[in-house]
Each structure stands twice: as C-alpha cells, then as structure tokens.
Design an enzyme around this catalytic site. Structure first.
Site, mmCIF file in Angstrom:
data_model
loop_
_atom_site.group_PDB
_atom_site.id
_atom_site.type_symbol
_atom_site.label_atom_id
_atom_site.label_comp_id
_atom_site.label_asym_id
_atom_site.label_seq_id
_atom_site.Cartn_x
_atom_site.Cartn_y
_atom_site.Cartn_z
ATOM 1 N N SER A 91 0.934 -1.200 -0.042
ATOM 2 C CA SER A 91 -0.047 0.122 -0.109
ATOM 3 C C SER A 91 0.893 1.262 -0.289
ATOM 4 C CB SER A 91 -0.894 0.000 1.049
ATOM 5 O OG SER A 91 -0.314 -0.225 2.500
ATOM 6 N N GLU A 133 1.574 5.453 0.687
ATOM 7 C CA GLU A 133 0.915 6.521 1.483
ATOM 8 C C GLU A 133 1.524 8.168 0.868
ATOM 9 O OE1 GLU A 133 0.786 6.537 5.602
ATOM 10 O OE2 GLU A 133 1.575 8.627 5.880
ATOM 11 N N ASP A 139 -1.286 15.170 15.603
ATOM 12 C CA ASP A 139 -0.491 15.856 16.494
ATOM 13 C C ASP A 139 -0.656 17.081 16.999
ATOM 14 O OD1 ASP A 139 1.745 13.823 16.812
ATOM 15 O OD2 ASP A 139 2.364 14.290 14.572
ATOM 16 N N PHE A 186 13.148 14.488 10.500
ATOM 17 C CA PHE A 186 11.816 14.100 10.746
ATOM 18 C C PHE A 186 11.697 12.861 11.673
ATOM 19 C CE2 PHE A 186 7.968 11.496 8.674
ATOM 20 C CZ PHE A 186 7.129 12.282 9.387
ATOM 21 N N HIS A 244 3.510 -1.137 3.878
ATOM 22 C CA HIS A 244 2.951 0.175 3.686
ATOM 23 C C HIS A 244 3.885 1.111 3.372
ATOM 24 C CE1 HIS A 244 0.055 3.205 3.968
ATOM 25 N NE2 HIS A 244 0.849 4.006 5.003
#
Ligand code: FAD
Length: 304
Positions: free
Chosen positions: A20, A22, A114, A224, A279
């Site tokens: 999958s 994102e 967040d 990140f 993913h």
C-alpha cells in the site's frame, strides 16, 4: 534473524506480497499532476490502496479532499483518507468523514493527530474525540462496512507512559473496530519483530503492517525521525555520511543508489521473516516505491 509473529504480520491464506502507498496532499496543481503520475506509474503493481494524509485546519483538509478526488479519477487504486481529531468537535470530524465517503472513500486511517505547531501536548477539543480509539468507535458505529486502519508504534508513541500502555491503547483501537494497524516507520527490523511479539502477548489479534520509509533525502528523513522519535541506526547514518548538501550529479546518484539499497534490503528482510503487506511512505516520489514493488512483485504482468 528473528522471525515474526505469524498471526499478526502474515496472511496465511495468500502468500503474495501486497503493497500500500502513502502520500501527502498536493499543495498546488503541479503537485496534483505529480501525484496522479505517481498513481498511474504504480497502478500496474496493484497496490491494495493509496492513502492520503490529513492535516487539521480548513485549507489542509480541502487539499486532502482535492487529492483524493484527483487520485480516484486517475486510477482504480482504492483511496484511503487519513482523518484526525485535532481541533474539531465530534460533529465536525464526522462531517469530514462524510465528505470523504461522498467522494467515494471506503477506507479511513483513523488518527488522533499531533498538537498544532507551537503546542507540545495534545489537548482534545472541548467537544471533540479524545483519541483515535474514540474516533474508530464512532466511524464503526456509523459505517459498519468501512475499512478502518489505525497507527501503531514499534518504538512506542512519545506520549505514552510505557510500552504496556501503548499496546493497551492499540488493543483498544482494535476493540473499537479497527481492521488493521499501519506502523510508524523504523529502520531496524528487529524492533518490529519484538513489537509484534509483545503486541501478541498483550492480546492484540488484528494484523499490523510495517510502514517502510523511502528516503528521497536522508537528511530530511533523519530530522523527521527525530521529531517522531523513530531511531536512526548508526550503520544507516554512516552510509550517508558526507553526502549532506552535496548537489553534484555523482553525489545525487550515490544518494539515490543508497536509498534504493536500504529500502530493498529492508523489505527483503521483512519478507524473509514472513511479512506480506508493506505500507510504503512514498514521500510523493514514485521511483523508490517502484523499485520496491519490482523487488517484491516483479515487473507488471505480461511485460518482458
Ligand atoms: P492515539 O492512538 O489516540 O494515541 C496516542 C498516544 O496517546 C498513545 O501513546 C496512547 O497510548 C496515548 N493515549 C491514547 N488515549 C489515551 C488515554 N485515554 N489516556 C492516556 N493516554 C492515551 N498525523 C497527522 O496529523 N495526519 C496524518 O495523516 C497522519 N498519518 C499517520 C499515519 C500513520 C501510519 C502513523 C503511524 C501516524 C500518522 N500520523 C498522522 C501521526 C499521528 O497523528 C501521531 O503519531 C499522533 O501523535 C498520535 O496519533 P494516534 O492515532 O496514534 O493516537
């Protein structure tokens, strides 16, 4: 090599790898065009779904919706919408879910979200959902057939007082009606293996799919990772050492080759341990995702 808990990570009924994808919402028309190109390029690998992230606030929310609509027009890949509870009442959050449903979305990635920039702790809206589990329960009650994914954290969520509390929270999300969990990214597969084992011991029975971060820019990904407290192993830092800020063609090529090697090594090791669903955090770039799809699944059918 530690093998993975079979019940949580694999699909005993079907051994073929599944991916999958994102993406984050496009900011403008050029971004939308790039994303639809990405979807068309990766469609032949039959991704199970492509999910679009969500940011609280009107303009960000509208960008998610515009991206979903563009992706749905571009290919037949099922589109999943991320949805958070930040800064909105329950009613407002459910209204956004309704808009996603009206745009043809049958799959929601249900998240707490967040805190907004400048705030360090999440504070629920006075009339809002307190966490992802509450959102999952409301979505499930409203749409019994919608597919719901939730987040899981192999290195424990930074807000969680303990690993046990984090796993109890994940269990609560499944009990509220989630179908599967997608993990925060990680670079050390042993962390994921341990996490699955502990999740199973804590009574989590739903599938947990690893989130694999593709690295278009190692130094951005490292920053990140720091923000979401995902660890970056020393061996990985050493591979990219000295490439920061280097813009000459050879350095950029070496960076790309290393990024591909890291992604391919990670998914092959996960596959060898029994993972079937990957993913991919594409960072809106198609090439590493395609290299991973080709590694796991071969090129598109019927092409030599
Ligand atoms: P929750 O599952 O609600 O929990 C967060 C933490 O709070 C956990 O540590 C939990 O143990 C604790 N907790 C929950 N309920 C309680 C309680 N009642 N009492 C005490 N502690 C509690 N963010 C975005 O803004 N947009 C996105 O599109 C997005 N997509 C993501 C996709 C994936 C696959 C992942 C892994 C993360 C994503 N995030 C996104 C980030 C996510 O929103 C943050 O990590 C957020 O801080 C937590 O969201 P959650 O759904 O995991 O929260």
């Amino acid at each position: 090599m530690t093998s993975l808990s079979k019940t949580l990570a694999s699909r005993p009924d079907d051994a073929r790898p599944v991916v999958s994808l994102e993406v984050f919402p496009a900011k403008d028309d050029a971004g939308l065009a790039a994303l639809t190109d990405l979807a068309r390029r990766l469609a032949p690998f039959r991704p199970e779904f492509i999910s679009v992230t969500y940011g609280a606030g009107g303009s960000s929310r509208d960008r998610t919706l515009a991206t979903i609509e563009a992706l749905r027009r571009a290919t037949a890949i099922p589109v999943a919408a991320h949805l958070t509870v930040v800064g909105a009442s329950r009613e407002e959050t459910m209204r956004v879910a309704e808009r996603f449903r009206a745009a043809g979305v049958n799959h929601i990635v249900a998240l707490r979200g967040d805190p907004p920039d400048g705030e360090s702790r999440f504070r629920p809206h006075a009339e809002g959902f307190a966490n992802a589990a509450e959102l999952v329960a409301a979505l499930r009650a409203r749409w019994p057939d919608v597919r719901i994914s939730v987040a899981a954290y192999p290195e424990t969520h930074p807000d969680s007082p303990s690993r046990e509390a984090d796993l109890a929270n994940l269990k609560a999300k499944f009990e509220a009606g989630a179908d599967e969990a997608l993990t925060q990214f990680f670079f050390d597969n042993d962390l994921f293996a341990d996490f699955l084992e502990q999740a199973q011991a804590a009574g989590v029975t739903g599938p947990i799919h690893p989130g694999v971060m593709l690295i278009p820019n190692f130094f951005q990904v490292r920053n990140f990772a720091e923000r979401c407290q995902a660890s970056v192993p020393e061996w990985l830092k050493r591979r990219f050492a000295g490439l920061k800020g280097k813009k000459d063609r050879d350095s950029l090529t070496v960076h790309r080759m290393l990024a591909a090697a890291v992604a391919v090594e990670q998914v092959l090791d996960l596959a060898a341990r029994g993972v079937r669903h990957f993913h991919l955090y594409t960072m809106n770039r198609p090439h590493l995702a395609e290299a991973v799809c080709r590694t796991l699944k071969g090129g598109p059918h019927g092409e030599s």
